[in-house]
Design an enzyme around this catalytic site. Structure first.
Site, mmCIF file in Angstrom:
data_model
loop_
_atom_site.group_PDB
_atom_site.id
_atom_site.type_symbol
_atom_site.label_atom_id
_atom_site.label_comp_id
_atom_site.label_asym_id
_atom_site.label_seq_id
_atom_site.Cartn_x
_atom_site.Cartn_y
_atom_site.Cartn_z
ATOM 1 N N TYR A 68 -75.091 -37.222 -10.500
ATOM 2 C CA TYR A 68 -75.135 -37.776 -11.848
ATOM 3 C C TYR A 68 -73.917 -37.274 -12.606
ATOM 4 C CZ TYR A 68 -76.321 -38.154 -16.763
ATOM 5 O OH TYR A 68 -76.271 -38.438 -18.092
ATOM 6 N N GLU B 98 -72.179 -43.296 -18.352
ATOM 7 C CA GLU B 98 -72.990 -42.645 -17.335
ATOM 8 C C GLU B 98 -72.780 -43.301 -15.978
ATOM 9 O OE1 GLU B 98 -77.186 -41.480 -18.657
ATOM 10 O OE2 GLU B 98 -77.532 -43.034 -17.159
#
Ligand code: GDP
Ligand code: MN
Length: 380
Positions: free
Chosen positions: A101, A189
């Site tokens: 991530y 993101e």
């Protein structure tokens, strides 16, 4: 403003972040054709403005044309958390060993942007963030200087990223920060950033632009997909309401932003989940109230509605007449409505309110609790 995954991926790819080969389809035939061209296995991914598509059935991995057809048929046109899927991204499936991530957002508590990295990417990152926040390495950035390379390397090292890909991840993080900064990002993101063959590839992409900065991001503003936006938010624009759709089931209507925010907080406090923020503004006349009710009633997530009105210039009796009149237009009231009136002419207002249509509560706390209970009853 939110970009679609494919739009964000183009932005990221242009800046040098590796992304899988992909193309967008609007019909089943088109999707199959693109899948054939890309070569199997491919991922077929709903392009809608919600997260968690994987868990909600909006992403399928397929191994041949027949499966691609079946997946495209089921995903195109489906309703994903209230959004209709009009487009799918057809994408080379990545065979990954790890899901990482990386993200950049504004840390309002710190008053600075924050860059984040974790080895725990994938569909459960929200749980990781809530339950094991230490599993996400964070590095605050001074916007006057931008993110230094050493900061990216530190975040990557703190997160415990494997050596083989550490410098690649650091470079993705730096690029993501630069994009966020240059394009007035709200959130940027990549989840997951997949590790495959000792290289990384952005298998998903989120880029939300600060709506107030769109005027200086004309290229991104052009990408705004009005039709794929939330129908309710479009409706709110039309009615001239300040409206934000949320994920819960307690509809909220109030006059004044602070009052509505307080109501949201109280719903949360009493164990409920707000479905929306809706400020009808001052001087709410019957037609405005009717429009507000139309909004919350047409939100299929809403199970109960709480009205929080403070009479100032808007008098309580006027609002009460508006509510009666608005609800009188419905043959049956589709969802329980609980009203709290305070301020100017509140008592007159409460007397006028037709209790066959609404439940009246004297205090805000009681009204919110009643709404939370009513919503719970529906879901139970
Ligand atoms: P989200 O659920 O909306 O965040 O959509 P994502 O694009 O992040 O996809 C969700 C999950 O689907 C990922 O975490 C992967 O596990 C899986 N997935 C998505 N794309 C691929 C792919 O190309 N290959 C493989 N093997 N899995 C994928
Ligand atoms: Mn994702």
């Amino acid at each position: 403003m939110r970009l679609h995954e494919y739009q964000a991926k183009r932005l990221f790819a242009k800046a040098g972040i590796p992304t899988p080969e992909s193309a967008v389809a609007r019909t089943v035939d088109e999707a199959v054709e693109l899948a054939d061209e890309i070569g199997y296995p491919v991922a077929i991914k709903a392009q809608v403005h919600v997260g968690g598509r994987g868990k909600a059935g909006g992403i399928e991995l397929v191994d041949d044309a027949a499966e691609a057809r079946e997946a495209a048929e089921s995903i195109l046109g489906m309703d994903l958390k209230g959004y209709r899927v009009e487009e799918v991204l057809v994408e080379e499936a990545v065979e990954f060993t790890d899901e990482l991530y990386v993200g950049v957002t504004m840390d309002r508590n710190a008053g600075r942007p924050v860059a984040m990295v974790s080895t725990r990417g994938g569909v459960n990152i929200e749980e990781v963030a809530a339950e094991e926040p230490e599993a996400i390495a964070r590095e605050h950035v001074d916007p006057a200087f931008g993110m230094f390379d050493f900061q990216a390397r530190k975040a990557v090292s703190d997160a415990g990223i494997d050596r083989e890909v550490a410098s690649d991840v650091a470079s993705v993080l730096t690029t993501l920060y630069d994009l966020w900064e240059e394009h007035d990002g709200a959130d940027a993101e990549i989840n997951p950033l997949m590790v495959a063959d000792q290289a990384v590839v952005a298998a998903d992409a989120v880029f939300n632009v600060d709506g107030d900065a769109l005027f200086r991001q004309p290229d991104l503003a052009e990408l705004e997909d009005e039709t794929a936006g939330d129908e309710l938010e479009a409706k709110a624009n039309e009615y001239g309401f300040d409206y934000v759709r949320l994920e819960g089931n307690v509809g909220i209507i109030g006059n004044g932003a602070g009052l509505v925010m307080t109501t949201l907080d109280l719903v949360d406090h009493y164990g409920g989940e707000p479905a929306n923020f809706l400020d009808v503004g001052g001087g709410a006349k019957a037609d405005r109230i009717a429009n507000a009710l139309d909004m919350v009633f047409s939100d299929e997530n809403v199970d109960a509605v709480v009205f929080n009105i403070f009479g100032g210039i808007t008098r309580g009796d006027e609002v009460a007449r508006g509510i009666n009149q608005a609800l009188g237009q419905f043959e049956t009231i589709p969802k329980p409505v609980i009203v709290r009136l305070a301020g100017t002419n509140a008592e007159e207002g409460m007397e006028i309110l037709d209790t066959s249509l609404v439940q009246v509560e004297e205090t805000l706390e009681a009204a919110v609790q009643a709404a939370v209970a009513a919503a719970e009853e529906v879901t139970a």
